[in-house]
Design a protein around this motif. Structure first.
Motif, PDB file in Angstrom:
ATOM      1  N   VAL A   1       0.865  -1.184   0.000  1.00 36.20           N
ATOM      2  CA  VAL A   1       0.000   0.000   0.000  1.00 36.20           C
ATOM      3  C   VAL A   1       0.897   1.228   0.000  1.00 36.20           C
ATOM      4  O   VAL A   1       1.615   1.483   0.970  1.00 36.20           O
ATOM      5  N   ALA A   2       0.880   1.988  -1.090  1.00 39.00           N
ATOM      6  CA  ALA A   2       1.740   3.164  -1.202  1.00 39.00           C
ATOM      7  C   ALA A   2       1.306   4.233  -0.203  1.00 39.00           C
ATOM      8  O   ALA A   2       0.136   4.592  -0.129  1.00 39.00           O
TER       9      ALA A   2
ATOM     10  N   VAL B   1       6.704   5.552   0.276  1.00 39.73           N
ATOM     11  CA  VAL B   1       7.100   4.255   0.815  1.00 39.73           C
ATOM     12  C   VAL B   1       5.953   3.277   0.608  1.00 39.73           C
ATOM     13  O   VAL B   1       4.794   3.671   0.503  1.00 39.73           O
ATOM     14  N   VAL B   2       6.284   1.985   0.535  1.00 36.31           N
ATOM     15  CA  VAL B   2       5.262   0.971   0.238  1.00 36.31           C
ATOM     16  C   VAL B   2       5.342  -0.153   1.270  1.00 36.31           C
ATOM     17  O   VAL B   2       5.942  -1.201   1.010  1.00 36.31           O
ATOM     18  N   PRO B   3       4.743   0.032   2.440  1.00 38.12           N
ATOM     19  CA  PRO B   3       4.667  -1.069   3.409  1.00 38.12           C
ATOM     20  C   PRO B   3       3.718  -2.147   2.898  1.00 38.12           C
ATOM     21  O   PRO B   3       2.832  -1.873   2.074  1.00 38.12           O
TER      22      PRO B   3
ATOM     23  N   THR C   1       0.780  -4.067  -5.747  1.00 37.98           N
ATOM     24  CA  THR C   1       0.736  -2.763  -5.065  1.00 37.98           C
ATOM     25  C   THR C   1      -0.522  -1.993  -5.442  1.00 37.98           C
ATOM     26  O   THR C   1      -0.974  -2.041  -6.594  1.00 37.98           O
ATOM     27  N   ILE C   2      -1.063  -1.274  -4.455  1.00 41.70           N
ATOM     28  CA  ILE C   2      -2.190  -0.364  -4.686  1.00 41.70           C
ATOM     29  C   ILE C   2      -1.748   1.035  -4.288  1.00 41.70           C
ATOM     30  O   ILE C   2      -1.237   1.249  -3.191  1.00 41.70           O
TER      31      ILE C   2
ATOM     32  N   GLN D   1       7.598  -6.819  -8.945  1.00 45.78           N
ATOM     33  CA  GLN D   1       6.186  -7.061  -9.211  1.00 45.78           C
ATOM     34  C   GLN D   1       5.897  -6.777 -10.684  1.00 45.78           C
ATOM     35  O   GLN D   1       6.679  -6.106 -11.365  1.00 45.78           O
ATOM     36  N   THR D   2       4.779  -7.254 -11.148  1.00 51.20           N
ATOM     37  CA  THR D   2       4.462  -7.070 -12.567  1.00 51.20           C
ATOM     38  C   THR D   2       3.208  -6.248 -12.794  1.00 51.20           C
ATOM     39  O   THR D   2       2.783  -6.078 -13.932  1.00 51.20           O
TER      40      THR D   2
END
Length: 408
Positions: A274-275, A283-285, A325-326, A345-346
């Motif tokens: 989640v960005a 950051v993307v935790p 990722t969202i 990721q793709t």
């Protein structure tokens, strides 16, 4: 006894770090577990604490220097704190040791850590009003974060006096001045990865739109009961999107896969990144095993990530990995964008602003709250059919939330 202060052990994904801030200078007394120096890496800021009471005797690596895992940063003389105290009282502290704020009512100046000063300035917090819990009354970042939260919850009338302090312009009007600051390692790494993604992937973006009225009505009906039942956790939109994404990823496993050399790695789990925007950059935790999480657990996890991002407390483990990722640019007002995939990721899903638009429904023009969805994907692995089917699945689930519960 001399104790070596060394850089922390970095994970395999982090090659080196940069000395960000020395909170102590040679001759300063320190207490056991007191913060001495911050090391900034590509992902997080790591704190180095004192191993024992003593005096900092030497700084080997200065601010801005690059350090490797376990490299010597400085030296500490254990057990010498008492002897150093008189010297500190008689000699002025070095300018970089402890930035100070404006004089308080009692004539003494509060001592602020650099990160605390920056956060206070950005949020219009008067340092004199913050009670320091650090060594010798030092105001830490956590103290300022608590003051910011208290300011938000206080009545608007009480918050007005602090407003003028935050309104000061950076440059005087009419000046042709430039300000040059070094790019943070996080910002530089993000830039590097984005350029790498665009140059190494066959990236394509497909779009769809979602009628948000069903979710908005559901949220409006149950948000108070939801918050009461789940101990203050608020029901937002992101949890619905995470749940819908998990189901869509199960049906289109290619979107949840990654490329490793000439191999395709299919993941039998859904770790959703989640960005989150922070002062240091994006950051993307990662929500681990999101397929097993309830709406409340998702909302609670995202809320906790947001707090940690603001305080700079996210760990490398919390930001490592992720299969999808969202990113929600809608919170900043973005109506439409093409997000960039986060390698390895793709695919990445972009959420956007909810906008009322005239839509044709059963031959009638109806005003509905609509949101554009964008799926950027690596065309080397994901075909157009898979990408479109993924978005259509999300659209169907979000426009009829009952299907998330019925698994249909």
């Amino acid at each position: 006894m001399a104790i070596e202060i060394k850089a922390p052990t970095f994970p395999e994904s982090v090659a080196d770090g940069t000395v960000a801030t020395w909170h102590k200078q040679p001759g300063d007394a320190v207490k056991r577990d007191e913060l001495i120096v911050d090391i900034e890496t590509d992902k997080v800021v790591m704190e180095v604490l004192a191993e024992a009471d003593g005096v900092l005797t030497e700084i080997v690596k200065n601010e801005g220097d690059t350090v490797l895992s376990g490299e010597l940063l400085g030296k500490l003389e254990a057990g010498a704190a008492a002897a150093a105290a008189p010297a500190q009282a008689s000699a002025p502290a070095p300018a970089a040791a402890a930035p100070v704020a404006a004089a308080s009512a009692g004539g003494e100046e509060p001592i602020l850590a650099p990160a605390a000063r920056k956060l206070a300035e950005e949020n219009g917090i008067d340092p004199n009003s913050v009670r320091g819990t650090g060594k010798d009354g030092r105001v830490t970042k956590e103290d300022v974060v608590a003051a910011v939260e208290a300011k938000k919850s206080a009545p608007a009338a009480a918050a007005k006096p602090a407003a003028p302090a935050a309104a000061a312009p950076i440059f005087a009007e009419g000046d042709r001045v430039e300000k040059r600051v070094p790019m943070t390692r996080l910002r530089a790494k993000v830039a590097e990865r984005l350029v790498e993604a665009q140059s190494s992937m066959a990236m394509l973006t497909t779009f769809n739109e979602v009628n948000m009225k069903p979710i908005m009505e559901l949220r409006s009906k149950y948000k108070d009961l939801f918050e009461k039942t789940h101990n203050g956790v608020r029901l937002g939109f992101m949890s619905f999107f995470v749940k819908a994404a998990v189901e869509a990823l199960k049906r289109q496993p290619g979107v949840n896969a990654s490329i490793d050399g000439n191999d395709i790695v299919y993941h039998g789990y859904q770790d959703i990144g989640v960005a989150v925007s922070s002062d240091r950059g994006l950051v993307v935790p990662v929500l681990r095993n999101a397929e097993h999480m309830s709406l409340a657990e998702i909302e609670g996890g995202i809320n906790e990530f947001g707090k940690k991002a603001k305080a700079g407390k996210l760990t490398i483990e919390e930001m490592t990995g992720g299969t999808f990722t969202i990113s929600n640019g809608g919170v900043f007002g973005s109506l439409l964008s093409t997000p960039i995939v986060n390698p390895p990721q793709t695919a990445i899903l972009g959420m956007h602003k909810i906008q009322e638009r005239p839509m044709a429904v059963n031959g009638q023009v109806v005003i509905l709250p609509m949101m554009y969805l964008a799926l950027s994907y690596d065309h080397r692995l994901i075909d157009g059919k898979e990408a479109v089917t993924f978005l259509v699945t999300m659209k169907d689930l979000l426009e009829d939330p009952a299907r998330l519960l019925l698994d249909i």
